[in-house]
Design a protein around this motif. Structure first.
Motif, PDB file in Angstrom:
ATOM      1  N   PRO A 111      -5.863   4.004   1.617  1.00  0.00           N
ATOM      2  CA  PRO A 111      -4.976   2.908   1.210  1.00  0.00           C
ATOM      3  C   PRO A 111      -5.729   1.688   0.698  1.00  0.00           C
ATOM      4  N   GLN A 167       0.822  -1.210   0.000  1.00  0.00           N
ATOM      5  CA  GLN A 167       0.000   0.000   0.000  1.00  0.00           C
ATOM      6  C   GLN A 167       0.855   1.259   0.000  1.00  0.00           C
ATOM      7  N   GLY A 223      -6.621   2.886  -2.822  1.00  0.00           N
ATOM      8  CA  GLY A 223      -5.466   3.364  -3.573  1.00  0.00           C
ATOM      9  C   GLY A 223      -5.713   4.676  -4.281  1.00  0.00           C
TER      10      GLY A 223
END
Length: 364
Positions: free
Chosen positions: A205, A118, A208
């Motif tokens: 995260p 991540q 994304g």
């Protein structure tokens, strides 16, 4: 795979689990006497009373990191805290010093909210939008791998005790900061330094992507992570306390949400919370927003009247995994010449992390 997955958790013998507290304490005291200066026993403020009572030193993350870095005498550093603390201690100590975590299951949910897949994806997206304009900054509540990433990219590590000083320095180095994994510490600290909320953006995260409008006015990119313990406090609880006692003082940890921090009278690290209350007049009535183990200890040891902001909040469950049986067994193993549950960060990760850790200590 995390660093801790490379280590084998040794099963606690049933014989220790069945011993009474007095007998376990005898084991611990006998082992400490035999090991002498070879042993340094550290405990975080959020540990249970039974563990704190056995420690050589008790402190917050910054204090314990400083103690580990300065100690060159102990062969064994038994760290009663969570895995990121033990990893940090291993990286800050000499190669011949061994760091032990009495229970490898003592993790940190916040640290686990940022894995390297991540973080790498986030950094690529951030660099594409803001080429060479961003410094990565990680809270000490992060894995050794994340600390290494930050060090490799010229960043710095912060604790709740030095975040304001470190971020003030970081803003002189780069136009923007990428702060992870705790959005609340990043937001509260940046706001205190004069950065308006409009110049902060969240990074999600799990998806994304930016969560909100990221533009040229952005000063700080906040990872969408949090501490489960400090999420349990809210403004409604504070308002109710002020109705009951208009003179009450509210003090909270900066891992609390922005609205909670703004509703409080004082915000600060664990160490600041303790010293502020200790140094206040005895007649002062405080409500404290942090881990319940610490608040209960303050209630028992300080003359000031101290209440919980949220009386039914849970203490940190992973921090509470370390109990007397784990500590007694661990120290008995050291006396017998065995080193259980050693935390050992590989040399490459250590080398990359140290540049960021040393900046943290220099700026503290």
């Amino acid at each position: 795979m995390t660093l801790l997955s490379e280590f084998q958790q040794t099963q606690l013998p049933a014989s220790y689990a069945n011993l009474d507290p007095a007998t376990l304490t005898q084991h611990i005291q006998a082992a400490k006497a035999q090991l002498g200066s070879k042993l340094l026993l550290l405990a975080h403020h959020y540990q249970k009373d039974e563990i704190v009572a056995q420690a050589d030193f008790v402190g917050d993350s910054l204090q314990l990191a400083q103690l580990a870095a300065k100690n060159h005498q102990a062969d064994y550093i038994v760290f009663c805290g969570v895995h990121f603390m033990a990893e940090t201690a291993d990286m800050l100590t000499a190669a011949d010093q061994q760091v032990i975590l009495p229970d490898l299951n003592a993790g940190c949910s916040m640290a686990d909210m940022a894995n390297m897949y991540q973080v790498t994806a986030a950094w690529q997206a951030i660099q594409a939008r803001y080429p060479d304009e961003v410094m990565p900054v990680t809270y000490v509540n992060s894995s050794a791998a994340v600390k290494a990433f930050v060090g490799e990219h010229g960043g710095v590590i912060v604790t709740s005790g030095n975040a304001e000083k470190v971020l003030q320095w970081a803003f002189t180095q780069k136009q923007r900061l990428f702060f992870l994994p705790d959005q609340h510490l990043g937001r509260n600290t940046a706001y205190q330094l004069g950065v308006p909320l409009e110049q902060m953006v969240l990074w999600d995260p799990t998806q994304g992507q930016f969560k909100g409008q990221a533009d040229q006015a952005t000063r700080i990119i906040l990872w969408e992570g949090w501490c489960a313990v400090h999420q349990q406090f809210n403004v409604a609880q504070i308002k109710a306390l002020r109705v009951q006692d208009p003179a009450i003082k509210i003090i909270v940890h900066p891992e609390c949400a922005y609205e909670v921090v703004q509703a409080a009278d004082v915000v600060g690290s664990t160490h600041k919370i303790m010293t502020t209350v200790q140094q206040s007049p005895q007649a002062t009535h405080w409500a404290v927003g942090t881990d319940h183990n610490l608040v209960q200890r303050m209630q028992a040891t300080l003359p000031q009247k101290i209440d919980f902001i949220n009386p039914i909040a849970c203490a940190c469950m992973t921090m509470n995994r370390i109990k007397l049986p784990h500590l007694a067994w661990c120290l008995d193993q050291l006396v017998a010449g065995q080193v259980p549950n050693q935390i050992k960060v590989d040399p490459e990760t250590t080398e990359k992390s140290l540049s960021a850790l040393q900046r943290m200590l220099m700026l503290s």
